[in-house]
Enzyme design. Structure first.
Site, short mmCIF file in Angstrom:
data_model
loop_
_atom_site.label_atom_id
_atom_site.label_comp_id
_atom_site.label_asym_id
_atom_site.label_seq_id
_atom_site.Cartn_x
_atom_site.Cartn_y
_atom_site.Cartn_z
N LYS A 116 0.54 -1.42 0.13
CA LYS A 116 0.28 0.28 0.19
C LYS A 116 0.75 1.47 -0.22
CE LYS A 116 0.37 2.24 3.90
NZ LYS A 116 0.63 2.91 4.53
N HIS A 170 -5.32 1.66 6.95
CA HIS A 170 -5.26 1.13 7.70
C HIS A 170 -6.67 0.64 8.68
CE1 HIS A 170 -1.77 -0.41 6.11
NE2 HIS A 170 -0.47 1.01 7.30
C1 BG6 Z 1 2.30 2.25 7.28
C2 BG6 Z 1 2.57 4.01 7.86
O1 BG6 Z 1 1.89 1.33 6.65
O2 BG6 Z 1 2.02 2.04 9.01
C3 BG6 Z 1 3.15 4.00 9.17
O3 BG6 Z 1 3.11 4.52 6.37
C4 BG6 Z 1 2.81 3.76 9.73
O4 BG6 Z 1 3.18 5.96 8.65
C5 BG6 Z 1 3.03 2.55 10.02
O5 BG6 Z 1 3.37 4.24 11.02
C6 BG6 Z 1 2.52 1.66 11.55
O6 BG6 Z 1 2.06 0.93 11.40
P1 BG6 Z 1 2.58 -0.12 13.01
O7 BG6 Z 1 2.17 -1.69 12.67
O8 BG6 Z 1 3.59 0.00 13.55
O9 BG6 Z 1 0.89 0.64 13.88
#
Ligand code: BG6
Length: 485
Positions: free
Chosen positions: A161, A253
């Protein structure tokens, strides 16, 4: 146990013995990582490959591809360093096995010779999986290069993504991908779908009977989802300038979390049914308008490397969303994410309506929040149900207490381990489907074009004040606390 309707897209009862046997002939026989010298490979993919090797589930050659003219030894060093940085090297044999399977191909993605060299490095591999851990602007070039070199027949492609940067580009990217790969060979990664706590939302909703009667507009007052990070863009300023918070984490997300919370029960036992129900949620989301969105930018962002001095890109975003469906009519969904906030934590709060009559002096809504269900998603997983209980004594006053379910399972696969393994096995259950991706972009269409300026906020705060005004009609934000993992 696999439903007949679902053979191509996986099953909720995923990875049963019979599935593994059935999938064996279909399994990937080489993994290609485009962007092998990059950040994502270093931080996420190599540690995942090491964990998979330790578990004995990665036994195929791994070919790293990138623009730099590295030697094989440099890639081996990079892989070793990245595993060390992610944790510790606790299985030297596994590391040795992984390093012995590595190959490296350096070259320009626009040059057909790069793909010829890749073909050679792949030797007799019949069904490689190509992981595009590269900037989105290069997806189309690499996909076309793979097609032209004959490296796409029988192969799979794993795309990181964001899939596109708006509806039109997502459609165009999909058109290019489909001109080279079959739909069931395209794996669109959203690593949140590989998180245990997020898979648990689906399980918790449909494996329990007590929830369904209250899980609708009759009992739910509002839903909040916060994904907070207490750090900045961490050297990814150039990427952030092209993305911003809305594209980076909200369209994917956070929307995926909304879909799992809001979807109708799948009509049959299979992931195809889950995909269908999730897509319907995106289709039912009311398109956002500029006043539904508050954008923020932390003080100091403009000094980050790769960031424009007058940048208006948001590092924080809060929005109010409605899902125009029978179940959710009128229920506001508040989503919020940001960098440099007061904590690193992700939580969902589903707030229930207060009792119809105020029988006790301390009844809600006058005394704080009504009952709620809280899903802690990160860094640790938990589900908590908050209900009021009476304090001992003459007075009928009480407190809201949480019934707390905490299920930390040691040795759980990390999202990248899980998703890479699934893609290599041809199981699309935990990947996003194109219709859902497009419908999610459509919700953002207006606010990607027309939006209010980003408000400044102080690092360590919960974002700009304007975000409080956005939610004021329905209460206040729930700020997740930073707990020890
Ligand atoms: C990523 C983003 O997809 O997800 C980041 O590009 C973000 O900016 C990250 O920090 C958060 O993922 P997780 O798994 O650390 O909560």
């Amino acid at each position: 146990m696999k439903s007949k309707r679902d053979s191509a897209q996986g099953n909720i009862h995923h990875r049963t013995k019979s599935n593994n046997v059935a999938d064996a002939a279909d399994a990937t026989d080489a993994l290609v990582i485009f962007g092998a010298t990059g950040d994502l490979a270093r931080k996420m993919i190599f540690p995942a490959l090491y964990a998979m090797t330790k578990r004995g589930v990665l036994n195929v050659p791994v070919v790293g591809v990138a623009g730099s003219q590295w030697r094989q030894a440099q890639l081996r060093k990079q892989v070793t360093d990245s595993i060390r940085q992610a944790g510790r090297i606790d299985d030297r044999d596994a590391l040795k096995r992984l390093l012995s399977r590595l190959r490296y191909v350096g070259g320009d993605y626009n040059d057909p010779a790069t793909f010829t060299a890749l073909k050679q490095a792949l030797g007799g591999a019949r069904r490689p999986a190509h992981y595009l851990a590269i900037p989105p602007a290069l997806f189309a070039t690499v996909i076309r290069g793979l097609g032209a070199a004959g490296l796409a027949d029988q192969a799979r492609v794993i795309v990181e993504k964001p899939f596109g940067r708006d509806l039109a580009s997502a459609r165009e990217l999909n058109r290019i991908a489909l001109s080279v790969f079959a739909e069931d060979s395209i794996f669109r990664i959203d690593h949140y779908l590989g998180k245990e706590a997020i898979m648990n939302i689906l399980y918790f909703r449909f494996a329990n009977s007590f929830l369904e009667p209250i899980w609708n507009r009759n009992c739910v007052a509002s839903v909040q989802i916060t994904l907070a990070e207490d750090f900045g863009v961490k050297g990814r300023g150039a990427f952030y300038e092209s993305a911003g918070c809305l594209r980076d984490v909200i369209q994917n997300h956070l929307f995926q979390i909304v879909a799992l919370l809001a979807m109708e029960p799948p009509a049959y036992q299979g992931y195809g049914a889950v995909h269908c129900e999730k897509a319907k949620v995106f289709q039912a989301m009311r398109p956002l308008l500029p006043d539904d969105v508050v954008r923020g930018q932390y003080a100091g962002y403009r000094k980050e490397p790769g960031v424009a001095k007058d940048s208006d890109v948001e590092t924080f975003c809060a929005l109010r969303l409605f899902i125009d469906s029978w179940r959710w009519e009128g229920v506001p969904w508040y989503l919020r994410s940001g960098k440099c906030l007061a904590a690193t934590a992700a939580e969902v709060l589903v707030e229930l309506k207060p009792p119809p009559q105020k029988l006790f002096d301390d009844s809600t809504p006058l005394a704080g929040r009504a009952n709620y269900l809280r899903f802690r998603l990160s860094p640790n997983a938990a589900v908590a149900l908050a209900a009021r209980v009476k304090r001992a004594g003459k007075e009928f006053v009480g407190d809201q207490r949480e019934l707390y379910l905490l299920d930390q399972q040691p040795n759980a696969e990390t999202p990248y381990e899980r998703l890479l393994g699934d893609a290599m096995a041809g199981d699309g259950a935990l990947f996003t489907r194109q219709d859902a991706v497009e419908a999610a972009w459509a919700v953002l269409a207006q606010v990607l074009d027309t939006r209010h300026r980003a408000h400044r906020y102080q690092p360590g705060s919960w974002g700009p004040q304007q975000a409080n005004a956005l939610i004021a009609a329905d209460g206040i934000w729930h700020n997740p606390i930073q707990e020890a993992p």
